[in-house]
Design a protein around this motif. Structure first.
Motif, mmCIF file in Angstrom:
data_model
loop_
_atom_site.group_PDB
_atom_site.id
_atom_site.type_symbol
_atom_site.label_atom_id
_atom_site.label_comp_id
_atom_site.label_asym_id
_atom_site.label_seq_id
_atom_site.Cartn_x
_atom_site.Cartn_y
_atom_site.Cartn_z
ATOM 1 N N ASP A 4 -5.647 -1.538 -5.055
ATOM 2 C CA ASP A 4 -4.861 -2.017 -3.868
ATOM 3 C C ASP A 4 -6.114 -3.196 -3.007
ATOM 4 O O ASP A 4 -7.062 -2.607 -2.565
ATOM 5 C CB ASP A 4 -4.526 -0.963 -2.946
ATOM 6 N N ASP A 5 -5.445 -4.240 -2.938
ATOM 7 C CA ASP A 5 -5.979 -5.066 -1.995
ATOM 8 C C ASP A 5 -7.567 -5.193 -2.236
ATOM 9 O O ASP A 5 -8.186 -5.296 -1.449
ATOM 10 C CB ASP A 5 -5.991 -4.796 -0.646
ATOM 11 N N SER A 7 0.891 -1.147 0.065
ATOM 12 C CA SER A 7 0.079 0.013 0.212
ATOM 13 C C SER A 7 0.837 1.255 -0.087
ATOM 14 O O SER A 7 0.496 2.256 -0.533
ATOM 15 C CB SER A 7 -0.938 0.021 1.097
#
Ligand SMILES: Nc1ncnc2c1ncn2[C@@H]1O[C@H](COP(=O)(O)OP(=O)(O)O)[C@@H](O)[C@H]1O
Ligand SMILES: [Mg+2]
Lengths: 815, 142
Positions: A611-612, A101
């Motif tokens: 992100d994720d 991140s």
């Protein structure tokens, strides 16, 4: 600066359907803001909005080549995430806390600065942006711009000790903003970054925020802003109209209660449509009070009646009396006969002069009287008599003059006294007094005249003074009741004039607004359709066996009622989707919405960084997620950061082409990256797994050849893209070139020489470094269609592996 | 219970286990269903190899699933079978802290196994037709 393409679309639509009751300049001015709209309403010309915005060239499409981060969040020493700047899927994997991140946040802050979204984060977060182990902070990203040999480098650096907000941005080696390369608007409309945080909260937003987020993609923001501008102007106009209209009822009531005649005039003006504001203005400025026959005018005339000054009257009377007294006095005794006597004496002196020496009186005969002494004495007396006569004449003349003067004092009855109608004050006493005053006694007798003047004059003065006073009082009384109304009217009148002007403008603005709204809705529906379809497609890939099915996806309404309408059903029952979806489903939907938005052809960003996404997702959705991401990666560079191993596994087992980069973080925030897997690696590994199996039947050897061919194709495809990018060719050309080769050798020729027709040169070139090239390529060329591998299949795969390395052009140094 | 090596029957049995919970299967059904589905995949692949590459059934599971796409001429199905195989293998190697596959992961696996069984049978029929003989299972069909 309005979007030129949009403006010309609007202009074209105007040509086809001009709106009634409004003007093109007004519509076009709406794109240039409030001032321009107000200008057009004031009658300025539109200012040629159609030609104005010199269509600034759309920014070059870019892919992401690298993100370098130093001293930011979890990354201490400089670490670079290198990416293949071309369409395709890249998974960046690593345990929680490995710094993934930190890369995506670095990119976010690099591109978006400390924007609103950033500010929403907790202060703790904002304070922890600088890495604890490394004081110096720099974020840099390299972008491969379409058709450019050199990468575009965007960097942001912070002086040691500077706050998060205090960074310097440099773009392509110069200090300037992203706005200057045309990125600001696309970053807002087609945000290429999606954090897990946003994914989770995206659908928590209000329907109007969702609308805005999606409407941004449609490139209709200017159109909406223009509508908002017009709406703002119209609301202000309407407010002005209301502001003038609101107090009118109360005003009317007060006017009705008022006995003042001005109230009636104003009432009439207020009752006419539109209001007769000029009449009200005149009434207020008092001009209307001068009208013939108006009571107010009469009263003010009465209040201004000519006044007979008491001193003047008294002086006149005194003058008269004095003059008369003098005459009377002079006439007493001989005075009245002085002339006669003087004449006689003069005559006597004459006679005596002729009768020289005689001393006897010819009248009475007395002797010795007409002597020299007599003569001298008579001469003197004659002179004195003459003087007396003269004095009397003068006194008489003075008395005549006094009478004439006194008569002048008596003027005719003034008109205001004799006018008909009741002015509301008693006029009669003054009128009578004046009449009596004017009735001068006949006969020119000064004493009588003086007595008349004295008596009637005093009466007149008293009566006029009384009348003037009561007229004044009456005026004052009226003024006292009118004044507050007048004050109110004076402040109201300018507002009313504004309101009048405003009311006349409202219809045109409204018409322009309606026109723009229709234009907007039409364009919006047209442009949104393909996006809605893409969202649907994503959703059906992602939803898996969710019992929620997505129906119509629409942008509806406008201004405060705008919303994203998500219709759908749960187990076949129509339901408001957002209410019933699980968090996992909401995330899927958010991602379904995000991908088409970021993949708009108009966006210069040919990459997305997510992100994720798995963290927020139901595990069973991973297979669908992998499929959806791979689909998006067909024409976009898709970079997904994830700590979850299921996504890379699903990608790998589903044989979806992807590059996998692993991030690891050591003590002291040292972050290291390495490529774990790539499409080439994947095929080679699979080929080896099969090739090394004991007892592999000959029929299965072609599986190995198939994987080997795919490995060579993948390597060649990447090499072609790299070569062409270095030559400054455009992505579209690269794609077109890659479509063309029909054989493996042609593709390899394109990779090695940039020329598909040189397939004959491929084997000799590769054979220089890899002696088995000729045989290996021959078998691979047949691939899964039956290339029989003689000898050890594993050795064969090794040769292919070395060929794939020969294809890759050397990476440029540095970076 | 159908013939043990019939992939269709094995998938159907796995589905039943997943759908009908009894006291006997309580808590165990995900692993039981996974086991049955993996057997279905093995059985279907065995039939596929019999028709295409005899002997391949003796190689490792990983090698076999990697060959499905190529030998069946359907890379998509090959991918789904590979993924299903891996999910099921994880579930079959019982580890205490490893969560069993979810219902929808199992559903994906059932579909992959079923589709593989169908495709394999179609291929076997074609091969048999070419040899002028129907395979045993198809004989009973109308
Ligand atoms: N300012 C900082 N200095 C040092 N370490 C930090 C700082 N900010 C965050 N970290 C740590 O860096 C690690 C990486 O975080 P992050 O980039 O979010 O990792 P990931 O996304 O891979 O989970 C975390 O363990 C976090 O505690
Ligand atoms: Mg993270």
């Amino acid at each position: 600066m309005p979007d030129a393409a949009l403006l010309s679309l609007v202009a074209a639509r105007w040509e086809a359907h001009p709106a009634t009751g409004t003007s093109a300049p007004l519509v076009l001015a709406a794109f240039r803001g409030r001032e321009a709209v107000l200008g057009v309403l004031e009658g300025e010309d539109g200012g040629g909005a159609t030609t104005e915005p010199a269509a600034s060239r759309a920014p070059d499409p870019v892919h992401l080549a690298a993100i370098t981060v130093e001293g930011f969040r979890g990354i201490g020493e400089r670490a670079t995430l290198r990416l293949h700047p071309a369409p395709g899927l890249t998974l960046v994997v690593g345990r929680n806390g490995s710094g993934k991140s930190s890369f995506s946040e670095a990119l976010e802050i690099l591109l978006l600065g400390t924007n609103r979204r950033w500010d929403r984060r907790s202060p703790v977060w904002r304070d922890g942006w600088r890495n604890l182990h490394h004081r110096h902070t720099v974020i840099e990203a390299r972008f491969a711009a379409d058709g450019r040999r050199e990468p575009l480098v965007v960097s942001r650096r912070w002086d040691d000790g500077a706050g998060l907000q205090e960074s310097t941005l440099s773009v392509g080696g110069r200090q300037r903003s992203l706005e200057s390369i045309g990125w600001a608007q696309p970053l807002a409309s087609y945000p290429p970054l999606l954090s897990h945080h946003e994914l989770e909260s995206a659908l928590d937003d209000t329907p109007s925020h969702l609308y805005d987020a999606l409407a941004g993609i449609l490139g209709l923001g200017d159109l909406r802003a223009a509508q908002e501008t017009l709406r703002g102007v119209r609301l202000d106009l309407e407010r002005a109209v209301r502001a003038a209209g609101d107090p009118v009822d109360a005003l009317v009531r007060r006017l009705e209660d008022s006995a003042d005649e001005r109230a009636a005039t104003v009432l009439a003006a207020l009752r006419s449509r539109p209001w007769d504001l000029d009449a009200i203005g005149e009434t207020l400025s008092g001009e209307a009070a001068a009208d013939e026959g108006s009571t107010l005018r009469r009263l003010s005339d009465l209040a201004a009646l000519p006044v007979l000054a008491r001193e003047e009257l008294e002086a006149t009377v005194r003058g008269l009396r004095d003059a008369d007294r003098l005459v009377t006095e002079l006439q007493r005794g001989e005075g009245a006969r002085a002339d006669e006597l003087a004449d006689l004496l003069e005559r006597a002196l004459e006679v005596h002069a002729h009768a020289a020496g005689q001393t006897a009186c010819p009248v009475c005969g007395t002797e010795g009287v007409l002597t020299y002494a007599w003569r001298r004495h008579t001469g003197e007396r004659l002179r004195s008599l003459r003087e007396d006569a003269e004095a009397l004449r003068a006194a008489r003349a003075r008395r005549e003059a006094a009478i004439a003067g006194a008569t002048l004092l008596v003027t005719a009855v003034p008109a205001p006294l004799t006018e008909s109608g009741d002015p509301g004050v008693p006029v009669e006493p003054a009128l009578q007094a004046w009449r009596r005053w004017s009735a001068i006694p006949e006969g020119g007798d000064a004493q009588r005249l003086a007595a008349h003047l004295q008596e009637r004059g005093q009466q007149l003065i008293a009566a006029v003074a009384e009348l003037r006073r009561s007229a004044r009082e009456e005026l004052d009384r009226r003024q006292r009741t009118w004044r507050p109304i007048a004050d109110t009217l004076v402040t109201w009148l300018p507002a009313a004039r504004d309101a009048r002007a405003a009311a006349e403008r409202v219809p045109a603005v409204r018409a322009a607004e309606t026109w723009l709204r229709d234009a907007h809705d039409e364009l919006r529906d047209e442009r949104f359709r393909p996006i809605a379809e893409a969202v649907q497609a994503n959703w059906s890939a992602l939803r898996q066996d969710s019992n929620v099915s997505l129906g119509v996806l629409r942008l509806a309404g406008a201004s405060t009622r705008r919303q994203l309408v998500l219709d759908g059903s749960v187990d076949g029952e129509a339901a408001p989707l957002l209410g019933v979806m699980s968090q996992g489903e909401l995330n899927c939907l958010a991602l379904s919405l995000f991908l088409p938005r970021a993949s708009q052809p108009e966006s210069p960003f040919r990459f997305v960084v997510i992100d994720d996404p798995v963290q927020a997702m139901d595990p069973s959705k991973v297979e669908g997620l992998a499929t959806a991401l791979a689909a998006a990666a067909r024409d976009r560079q898709v970079v997904v950061l994830t700590h979850d191993t299921r996504l890379p596994e699903a990608v790998r087992f589903l044989r979806l082409p992807a590059t996998v980069i692993e991030v690891a973080r050591r003590e002291g925030s040292i972050v290291e990256l390495r490529e774990l897997d790539s499409p080439v690696r994947r095929h080679i590994d699979d080929a080896l797994a099969v090739a090394r199996s004991d007892g592999l039947p000959p029929e299965a050897r072609r599986v190995v050849a198939g994987f080997c061919r795919m490995a060579l194709e993948a390597a060649a495809t990447r090499a072609v893209a790299q070569r062409m990018r270095r030559e400054g060719r455009r992505f579209a050309d690269v794609e077109a070139e890659l479509e063309r080769p029909t054989t493996l050798l042609m593709l390899l020729a394109l990779a090695l020489f940039g020329d598909a027709s040189r397939s004959a040169d491929v084997v000799p070139r590769l054979a220089r470094d890899e002696p088995g090239a000729a045989e290996t390529l021959r078998i691979c060329n047949r691939g899964a269609h039956g290339g029989a591998i003689p000898g050890d299949p594993a050795a064969f795969v090794r040769v292919v592996e070395s060929l794939t390395r020969l294809l890759a052009p050397p990476e440029p140094a540095g970076g | 219970m159908a013939e043990e090596s019939d992939p269709h029957a094995l998938v159907a049995a796995a589905r039943d286990v997943a759908r009908i919970e009894t006291e006997a299967t309580a808590g165990l059904w995900p692993r039981a269903a996974a086991l049955l589905t993996r057997q279905a995949l093995e059985a279907a692949m065995a039939r596929l190899w019999a028709a295409t590459a005899p002997g391949l059934e003796r190689t490792s599971g990983r090698c076999q699933v990697l060959c499905v796409g190529t030998l069946l001429g359907d890379p998509d199905l090959g991918g789904r079978v590979t993924l299903a195989w891996n999910v099921l293998s994880e579930a079959c190697h019982h580890r205490v802290y490893r969560l069993p596959p979810t219902a929808s992961e199992l559903e994906r696996a059932f579909e992959a196994a079923w589709d593989l069984a169908e495709a394999t049978e179609a291929l076997a029929c074609e091969a048999a037709e070419r040899r002028g003989r129907l395979p045993p299972r198809a004989e009973g069909l109308p």
